[in-house]
Design a protein around this motif. Sequence first.
Motif, PDB file in Angstrom:
ATOM      1  N   ALA A 171       0.830  -1.206   0.000  1.00  0.00           N
ATOM      2  CA  ALA A 171       0.000   0.000   0.000  1.00  0.00           C
ATOM      3  C   ALA A 171       0.865   1.256   0.000  1.00  0.00           C
ATOM      4  N   ALA A 172       1.935   1.231   0.776  1.00  0.00           N
ATOM      5  CA  ALA A 172       2.817   2.395   0.810  1.00  0.00           C
ATOM      6  C   ALA A 172       3.471   2.615  -0.551  1.00  0.00           C
ATOM      7  N   GLY A 173       3.919   1.513  -1.180  1.00  0.00           N
ATOM      8  CA  GLY A 173       4.523   1.645  -2.501  1.00  0.00           C
ATOM      9  C   GLY A 173       3.525   2.080  -3.552  1.00  0.00           C
ATOM     10  N   ALA A 174       2.301   1.537  -3.471  1.00  0.00           N
ATOM     11  CA  ALA A 174       1.277   1.918  -4.442  1.00  0.00           C
ATOM     12  C   ALA A 174       0.903   3.378  -4.299  1.00  0.00           C
ATOM     13  N   LEU A 175       0.741   3.828  -3.066  1.00  0.00           N
ATOM     14  CA  LEU A 175       0.391   5.229  -2.831  1.00  0.00           C
ATOM     15  C   LEU A 175       1.518   6.145  -3.290  1.00  0.00           C
ATOM     16  N   ASP A 176       2.736   5.731  -3.043  1.00  0.00           N
ATOM     17  CA  ASP A 176       3.868   6.525  -3.498  1.00  0.00           C
ATOM     18  C   ASP A 176       3.921   6.557  -5.021  1.00  0.00           C
ATOM     19  N   GLY A 177       3.615   5.415  -5.656  1.00  0.00           N
ATOM     20  CA  GLY A 177       3.590   5.382  -7.111  1.00  0.00           C
ATOM     21  C   GLY A 177       2.510   6.286  -7.688  1.00  0.00           C
ATOM     22  N   ILE A 178       1.340   6.309  -7.036  1.00  0.00           N
ATOM     23  CA  ILE A 178       0.251   7.185  -7.497  1.00  0.00           C
ATOM     24  C   ILE A 178       0.679   8.640  -7.407  1.00  0.00           C
TER      25      ILE A 178
END
Length: 697
Positions: A171-178
């Motif tokens: 989730a942290a990586g996905a949010l950072d990617g967004i």
Amino acid sequence: MAVWAEAQRQQQRREEAQRRAYAQAQRDQERQARDAERAMARLHRERQAAYRQQREADARRRTEELDARVAALTGLLADGCRAPAFTAAALLRPERIEEFAPGALATPVPMPDPARYQAPPGGWHLGAARRDRAQEEARARYEQDWYAAQSAEHQRQNQLAAYRRQYDQWAAGALDGIRQHNAGIEELLTGLRNGDAEAAVEYFSAALYASTAWPEGFPRRVTAAYEPTARQLVLDWELPGYAVVPETKAVRYQAGADQEKETARPAAQRRALYRDVLAQSMLLVLRDLFAADTYGALDSVALNGFVDDVDPATGRPAQVYLATVMAPRGAFDALHLDRVSAVECLTDGLRGQLAARPDQRTAVRPGRLPDDVGGAGTVVSHGGETEPDLYEMDPIAFENLIAELFRAMGMQAVTTQRSGDGGVDVDALDPDPIRGGKIVVQVKRYRNTVPPTAVRDLYGTVQSEGANKGVLVTTSRFGPGAHTFANGKPLSLIAGPELVDLLGRYGLRGRLGTPAPGTDTDPDGAPAPTASSGGTPDHNVLGMTWSGDVALDVCALVCKGTTVLSDDHFVFYNNPCTPDGSVRMLPGTAPDRAAVRVHFEGLPPDADRLVLVAAVDPQANPDADLAGFTDARIRLLDAAGEEQGQLVVSDGRRGETALVLGSFRQRAGGDWDFVIGGKGYPGGLTALVQEYGIEVA
């Protein structure tokens, strides 16, 4: 004498009756034959009528399809104007990710109920000793089940905690990617507002590629440049060829000759319709560009429409310009495209030029070309007739082609520097709000199977780069080990045939030539893996292990779909090998309890599935089921015995005596991917194999 005479008369009457009966039988037979002939003639006429009706229906259907194609061409501009305009807002992704969903792990393991472990009532006549023993046995069963439930609950909690940690990390990586993606979009839009030429070309090229207004089969090839001082976009756009207008006008069935006759479309009508399609295409490009310009970056558009042809002076391929227009924004905004005549609007309303005989490639002179703008132009090419051999393509050109493919799919993509790229050949950014984000792409111009180590390296790169996804593109193929490792990870594997299909789908060029003898190299010049070096194993070993004491038979079925090829392709203890030797049972060696050797590339050509099943041995455990079949997994080994990955399969269930562990299924590119099973059968192996088409006596 009287008696004799009477006997003669009776004999005569009998003979006469027989003659009459015979004659009647003959008449009945002749009548039945005539009835049969009439029935056959009627059936023949009915069949002829049905055949004629079918042929006439086919001819009408072809005519209707031709009419529909012409109607789509005639309404190209009107339908395109109804399509939604491209907006930058659609590129931004909401900062929203999927919620944590542990599934079955969220449910605690139920503890055993003590009330169900009481000693059975037996009366005082059983004696105190037997009652005590029964109570002790019930208490022992309860304690055993309680400890087992406690152990399972502890294991569930550990798995839930591990899954939560994985989710939080994802989730942290996905949010950072967004956020990185949205920052990249905002940077692009800032450049567009500030008049940056590269940002303008990238933005408006994306608008043309993302447009849903174009019918399938229309080319999308553009060369564009932007002049900030004049706020003008200059571009060349490929137009459809003359063949886009059907040569046939109608189809009619001729019963006498039993053939379909095509009525040709009049040449003047076909030429006029083609000119109209070209004019509509030019206007539709202008519409897409101006509709997408919500930032005031365009004061005018210089648009040139071309088709690929041959230069009669040199015989070499060349671009022939069939239309050109210089469209100021104010003049274009004043048009009502839903009511204009396309040809008159282009030539009179916008003072553009359109070839009088485009079917004969009569060229017009463009007013301004992208090369005239200077160094601010950015070229994006699609289409073309000559397909280069991907095996022989220059490594840098091959990487550029892959980047071009990702741009054609609506993404932002650039190639990386040759040194210090960290294993990344192409950086891409997918604007899709659901599946999008940062994508790292590696390309492998191999001829032999890509080893699983390349997929592992890509996964490491995805993690180190903080990307949402990794894509490995190759001119070759991937083995089961590669797909096994990629399963469940944010990785996509694109084999050679899939790559060629994608290139063709998006109007790009590329083919897989016949592999030449000699040493193969990847884009970086390193030798490609070969069978002798261990890169491409001749076979794989599927080692299976599970918990529980029940004796199981592990079997394999070589199938086409859900049907086994033949009884000989059902591999089990009485038939340990397929006729071609591509699948063979092996004795299980620790830690595996059973093993199957598979040569995937040696499977029959019509086989597209290898199904693995397990069943209770009815002789060793006649009363057992699969309730104790847990912690099952398949180890995928290469020919040298090195583990390439593990495949988790479903646990068994009470009452079932046979289970489909999973199946290796052939993908479109020829690779084999694993799909988990889980379907159980109370009827044992007999019921399972019957469902796959094997008759059991």
